[in-house]
Motif scaffolding. Sequence first.
Motif, mmCIF file in Angstrom:
data_model
loop_
_atom_site.group_PDB
_atom_site.id
_atom_site.type_symbol
_atom_site.label_atom_id
_atom_site.label_comp_id
_atom_site.label_asym_id
_atom_site.label_seq_id
_atom_site.Cartn_x
_atom_site.Cartn_y
_atom_site.Cartn_z
ATOM 1 N N GLU A 105 -15.894 -0.964 0.885
ATOM 2 C CA GLU A 105 -15.763 0.201 1.766
ATOM 3 C C GLU A 105 -17.062 0.995 1.818
ATOM 4 O OE1 GLU A 105 -13.300 4.428 1.803
ATOM 5 O OE2 GLU A 105 -12.408 2.677 0.825
ATOM 6 N N GLN A 126 -12.078 -6.889 11.551
ATOM 7 C CA GLN A 126 -11.135 -6.981 10.436
ATOM 8 C C GLN A 126 -11.347 -8.302 9.700
ATOM 9 O OE1 GLN A 126 -8.236 -4.874 9.366
ATOM 10 N NE2 GLN A 126 -8.589 -6.275 7.662
ATOM 11 N N HIS A 128 -9.581 -10.752 6.593
ATOM 12 C CA HIS A 128 -8.506 -11.014 5.640
ATOM 13 C C HIS A 128 -8.944 -12.141 4.723
ATOM 14 C CE1 HIS A 128 -5.896 -9.272 8.964
ATOM 15 N NE2 HIS A 128 -5.666 -8.481 7.939
ATOM 16 N N GLU A 139 -3.937 -6.895 -0.096
ATOM 17 C CA GLU A 139 -3.545 -5.770 0.761
ATOM 18 C C GLU A 139 -4.555 -4.627 0.671
ATOM 19 O OE1 GLU A 139 0.437 -4.645 -0.202
ATOM 20 O OE2 GLU A 139 1.326 -6.335 0.910
ATOM 21 N N ALA A 140 -5.049 -4.351 -0.533
ATOM 22 C CA ALA A 140 -6.062 -3.300 -0.692
ATOM 23 C C ALA A 140 -7.344 -3.682 0.019
ATOM 24 C CB ALA A 140 -6.334 -3.061 -2.179
ATOM 25 N N ALA A 142 -7.642 -5.755 2.717
ATOM 26 C CA ALA A 142 -7.431 -5.676 4.164
ATOM 27 C C ALA A 142 -7.393 -4.238 4.661
ATOM 28 C CB ALA A 142 -6.140 -6.399 4.538
ATOM 29 N N ALA A 143 -6.888 -3.342 3.841
ATOM 30 C CA ALA A 143 -6.751 -1.939 4.245
ATOM 31 C C ALA A 143 -8.094 -1.227 4.378
ATOM 32 C CB ALA A 143 -5.873 -1.198 3.248
ATOM 33 N N VAL A 144 -9.134 -1.784 3.782
ATOM 34 C CA VAL A 144 -10.463 -1.158 3.857
ATOM 35 C C VAL A 144 -10.927 -1.034 5.306
ATOM 36 C CG1 VAL A 144 -12.927 -1.604 3.412
ATOM 37 C CG2 VAL A 144 -11.260 -1.797 1.550
ATOM 38 N N TYR A 145 -10.678 -2.055 6.106
ATOM 39 C CA TYR A 145 -11.270 -2.126 7.448
ATOM 40 C C TYR A 145 -10.702 -1.086 8.418
ATOM 41 C CZ TYR A 145 -13.667 -6.112 5.599
ATOM 42 O OH TYR A 145 -14.491 -6.912 4.835
ATOM 43 N N PRO A 146 -9.388 -0.970 8.564
ATOM 44 C CA PRO A 146 -8.893 0.111 9.429
ATOM 45 C C PRO A 146 -9.257 1.496 8.905
ATOM 46 C CG PRO A 146 -7.081 -1.014 8.322
ATOM 47 C CD PRO A 146 -8.298 -1.834 8.093
ATOM 48 N N LYS A 147 -9.330 1.641 7.580
ATOM 49 C CA LYS A 147 -9.709 2.940 7.007
ATOM 50 C C LYS A 147 -11.125 3.309 7.402
ATOM 51 C CE LYS A 147 -10.300 5.365 2.590
ATOM 52 N NZ LYS A 147 -10.243 5.251 1.112
ATOM 53 N N ASP A 150 -11.399 4.001 11.191
ATOM 54 C CA ASP A 150 -10.813 5.297 11.534
ATOM 55 C C ASP A 150 -11.727 6.444 11.105
ATOM 56 O OD1 ASP A 150 -8.474 6.928 12.440
ATOM 57 O OD2 ASP A 150 -8.482 7.544 10.344
#
Length: 201
Positions: A105, A126, A128, A139-140, A142-147, A150
């Motif tokens: 991140e 994105q 994966h 899951e943690a 993958a969640a980096v990219y939309p965070k 945004d």
Amino acid sequence: MRLFSLILILLITAPVKAATLMIVGDSLSAGYQMAIEKAWPSLLPDVLADKNQPLDVVNASISGDTSGNGLERLPGLLSQHSPDYVLFELGANDGLRGFPPNLIENNLNQMIELAKKSGATPILMQIHILPNYGKRYTEAFAAVYPKVADQQGIALIPFFLDQVITHPGWMKDDGLHPKAEAQPWIANFVANQLINHLELP
């Protein structure tokens, strides 16, 4: 008056330079084990031209690169190529090595900020990874990219491998890299995603 007319004619008839997209990625964009002209970034300009979205493409991807490698190389790449857009396709190698999501991140944020400061529009892809490291890590990751997208207010486009991997015969035996046969589809897929975020004449 004659000189003014000549200058005006030259301005009108001079070809307009296409905007430049620089792709900063890893082996998924570098044409892993194939001729570079067969890799999807090499096919992308013709696909975009067919969609009336002319764009020069600089493929600055290197197989094996992590987000940290990309961050280290980025200042020189921005200075050399002066792109209008930068597509970041990085992080898969970080994930395969089990790097902490907060490190990825941080690297992505720094790269995006460098691109913005250079005057380029950053676009993030994105990423994966395979579930080898367990549900919690994947899951943690993958969640980096939309965070990041945004927080930075930039476009996030889908990961092409999510669909390529479902096509029999499109993946190499390592289960990680697309074959040359998949590259035209990837180029079209990425082009369709990009045109939603390009501001071209």
